[in-house]
Design a protein around this motif. Sequence first.
Motif, mmCIF file in Angstrom:
data_model
loop_
_atom_site.group_PDB
_atom_site.id
_atom_site.type_symbol
_atom_site.label_atom_id
_atom_site.label_comp_id
_atom_site.label_asym_id
_atom_site.label_seq_id
_atom_site.Cartn_x
_atom_site.Cartn_y
_atom_site.Cartn_z
ATOM 1 N N TYR A 1 -2.505 -55.362 -10.739
ATOM 2 C CA TYR A 1 -2.259 -56.447 -9.790
ATOM 3 C C TYR A 1 -1.166 -56.088 -8.786
ATOM 4 O O TYR A 1 -1.235 -56.476 -7.618
ATOM 5 C CB TYR A 1 -1.880 -57.736 -10.518
ATOM 6 C CG TYR A 1 -3.052 -58.521 -11.033
ATOM 7 C CD1 TYR A 1 -4.056 -58.964 -10.177
ATOM 8 C CD2 TYR A 1 -3.166 -58.836 -12.383
ATOM 9 C CE1 TYR A 1 -5.141 -59.693 -10.642
ATOM 10 C CE2 TYR A 1 -4.250 -59.570 -12.864
ATOM 11 C CZ TYR A 1 -5.233 -59.990 -11.989
ATOM 12 O OH TYR A 1 -6.301 -60.711 -12.448
ATOM 13 N N ALA A 2 -0.148 -55.344 -9.214
ATOM 14 C CA ALA A 2 0.951 -54.984 -8.320
ATOM 15 C C ALA A 2 0.562 -53.862 -7.353
ATOM 16 O O ALA A 2 1.151 -53.738 -6.280
ATOM 17 C CB ALA A 2 2.172 -54.572 -9.135
ATOM 18 N N MET A 3 -0.431 -53.079 -7.722
ATOM 19 C CA MET A 3 -0.868 -51.952 -6.916
ATOM 20 C C MET A 3 -1.453 -52.434 -5.575
ATOM 21 O O MET A 3 -2.253 -53.363 -5.563
ATOM 22 C CB MET A 3 -1.953 -51.207 -7.716
ATOM 23 C CG MET A 3 -2.434 -49.923 -7.139
ATOM 24 S SD MET A 3 -3.761 -49.206 -8.176
ATOM 25 C CE MET A 3 -2.901 -48.882 -9.707
ATOM 26 N N PRO A 4 -1.038 -51.826 -4.476
ATOM 27 C CA PRO A 4 -1.655 -52.200 -3.194
ATOM 28 C C PRO A 4 -3.175 -52.036 -3.262
ATOM 29 O O PRO A 4 -3.681 -51.101 -3.878
ATOM 30 C CB PRO A 4 -1.035 -51.219 -2.203
ATOM 31 C CG PRO A 4 0.269 -50.825 -2.836
ATOM 32 C CD PRO A 4 0.008 -50.811 -4.314
ATOM 33 N N ALA A 5 -3.885 -52.923 -2.616
ATOM 34 C CA ALA A 5 -5.352 -52.931 -2.687
ATOM 35 C C ALA A 5 -5.950 -51.584 -2.295
ATOM 36 O O ALA A 5 -6.894 -51.106 -2.936
ATOM 37 C CB ALA A 5 -5.909 -54.044 -1.814
ATOM 38 N N ALA A 6 -5.415 -50.950 -1.280
ATOM 39 C CA ALA A 6 -5.967 -49.673 -0.844
ATOM 40 C C ALA A 6 -5.803 -48.583 -1.904
ATOM 41 O O ALA A 6 -6.671 -47.720 -2.075
ATOM 42 C CB ALA A 6 -5.314 -49.232 0.459
ATOM 43 N N VAL A 7 -4.719 -48.633 -2.655
ATOM 44 C CA VAL A 7 -4.468 -47.629 -3.693
ATOM 45 C C VAL A 7 -5.476 -47.765 -4.832
ATOM 46 O O VAL A 7 -5.866 -46.773 -5.441
ATOM 47 C CB VAL A 7 -3.017 -47.732 -4.216
ATOM 48 C CG1 VAL A 7 -2.765 -46.798 -5.378
ATOM 49 C CG2 VAL A 7 -2.032 -47.452 -3.086
ATOM 50 N N ARG A 8 -5.921 -48.979 -5.087
ATOM 51 C CA ARG A 8 -6.913 -49.196 -6.153
ATOM 52 C C ARG A 8 -8.176 -48.380 -5.915
ATOM 53 O O ARG A 8 -8.896 -48.059 -6.855
ATOM 54 C CB ARG A 8 -7.283 -50.673 -6.236
ATOM 55 C CG ARG A 8 -6.166 -51.556 -6.678
ATOM 56 C CD ARG A 8 -6.623 -53.015 -6.732
ATOM 57 N NE ARG A 8 -5.474 -53.872 -6.757
ATOM 58 C CZ ARG A 8 -5.348 -55.006 -6.082
ATOM 59 N NH1 ARG A 8 -6.341 -55.455 -5.341
ATOM 60 N NH2 ARG A 8 -4.255 -55.712 -6.157
ATOM 61 N N ASP A 9 -8.459 -48.074 -4.649
ATOM 62 C CA ASP A 9 -9.679 -47.340 -4.297
ATOM 63 C C ASP A 9 -9.476 -45.827 -4.213
ATOM 64 O O ASP A 9 -10.439 -45.105 -3.939
ATOM 65 C CB ASP A 9 -10.233 -47.863 -2.968
ATOM 66 C CG ASP A 9 -10.707 -49.303 -3.077
ATOM 67 O OD1 ASP A 9 -11.155 -49.699 -4.172
ATOM 68 O OD2 ASP A 9 -10.609 -50.038 -2.077
ATOM 69 N N TRP A 10 -8.275 -45.348 -4.425
ATOM 70 C CA TRP A 10 -8.053 -43.901 -4.369
ATOM 71 C C TRP A 10 -8.854 -43.225 -5.474
ATOM 72 O O TRP A 10 -9.002 -43.766 -6.573
ATOM 73 C CB TRP A 10 -6.579 -43.577 -4.542
ATOM 74 C CG TRP A 10 -5.729 -43.890 -3.345
ATOM 75 C CD1 TRP A 10 -6.121 -44.416 -2.150
ATOM 76 C CD2 TRP A 10 -4.317 -43.703 -3.249
ATOM 77 N NE1 TRP A 10 -5.046 -44.565 -1.315
ATOM 78 C CE2 TRP A 10 -3.926 -44.140 -1.959
ATOM 79 C CE3 TRP A 10 -3.359 -43.222 -4.114
ATOM 80 C CZ2 TRP A 10 -2.614 -44.090 -1.525
ATOM 81 C CZ3 TRP A 10 -2.052 -43.172 -3.694
ATOM 82 C CH2 TRP A 10 -1.678 -43.597 -2.407
ATOM 83 N N PRO A 11 -9.349 -42.029 -5.216
ATOM 84 C CA PRO A 11 -10.147 -41.326 -6.223
ATOM 85 C C PRO A 11 -9.319 -40.973 -7.454
ATOM 86 O O PRO A 11 -8.151 -40.601 -7.356
ATOM 87 C CB PRO A 11 -10.607 -40.055 -5.518
ATOM 88 C CG PRO A 11 -10.044 -40.068 -4.143
ATOM 89 C CD PRO A 11 -9.223 -41.297 -3.970
ATOM 90 N N ALA A 12 -9.943 -41.110 -8.612
ATOM 91 C CA ALA A 12 -9.265 -40.794 -9.873
ATOM 92 C C ALA A 12 -10.249 -40.213 -10.891
ATOM 93 O O ALA A 12 -10.034 -40.318 -12.093
ATOM 94 C CB ALA A 12 -8.590 -42.049 -10.427
ATOM 95 N N GLU A 13 -11.321 -39.594 -10.396
ATOM 96 C CA GLU A 13 -12.331 -39.040 -11.304
ATOM 97 C C GLU A 13 -11.736 -38.064 -12.300
ATOM 98 O O GLU A 13 -12.168 -37.992 -13.453
ATOM 99 C CB GLU A 13 -13.451 -38.322 -10.522
ATOM 100 C CG GLU A 13 -14.243 -39.202 -9.609
ATOM 101 C CD GLU A 13 -13.683 -39.208 -8.176
ATOM 102 O OE1 GLU A 13 -12.661 -38.560 -7.897
ATOM 103 O OE2 GLU A 13 -14.293 -39.892 -7.337
ATOM 104 N N SER A 14 -10.721 -37.327 -11.869
ATOM 105 C CA SER A 14 -10.135 -36.297 -12.729
ATOM 106 C C SER A 14 -9.448 -36.874 -13.964
ATOM 107 O O SER A 14 -9.202 -36.145 -14.923
ATOM 108 C CB SER A 14 -9.147 -35.438 -11.938
ATOM 109 O OG SER A 14 -8.058 -36.232 -11.493
#
Length: 163
Positions: A96-109
């Motif tokens: 919830y605290a994370m900026p909305a744009a950061v939620r969409d950053w890739p994290a497949e690794s």
Amino acid sequence: MSTITTEADSMTHYPDSACEAHRDVTTSEPVCIICMSNEIDELEARLAALPASPKTGSALTDIAAERCRQVESEGWIPTHDDDHVNDELPAMASLYAMPAAVRDWPAESTGYGDTFGEAILPHGWQPKFGDRRRELVKAGALIVAEIERIDRATLAAEQKGAA
């Protein structure tokens, strides 16, 4: 109806009407949901009495009110929170605290999801995103829930060690 008053917390509990799921961590006695509501009402009144300032405004009051809503409306009572020992509460707060744009950053690794938001989301939990301020209030209330959970666990461990 019998009552129990403990010196440790100066509260009167009504075990005859208490749900077995609500237990005082210091006495293991059932805690009346009415007493819990009274505590919440008292805390809300104390927070409301604090002078609003440019630094805090209504933020602390809103976080306390959200925590009360989580308990009263959602049923996330202390015994429920105590089951979340794998950092689920702070993970959800972080989401919830994370900026909305950061939620969409890739994290497949990471192996936990395609995006940061998916990677940090506790399994089976469903976030409700919307207004940014509301998301931050939810994050604050979840942090409060985690701090309370840690305090209860610490107290229980200390009491077990003393026994």
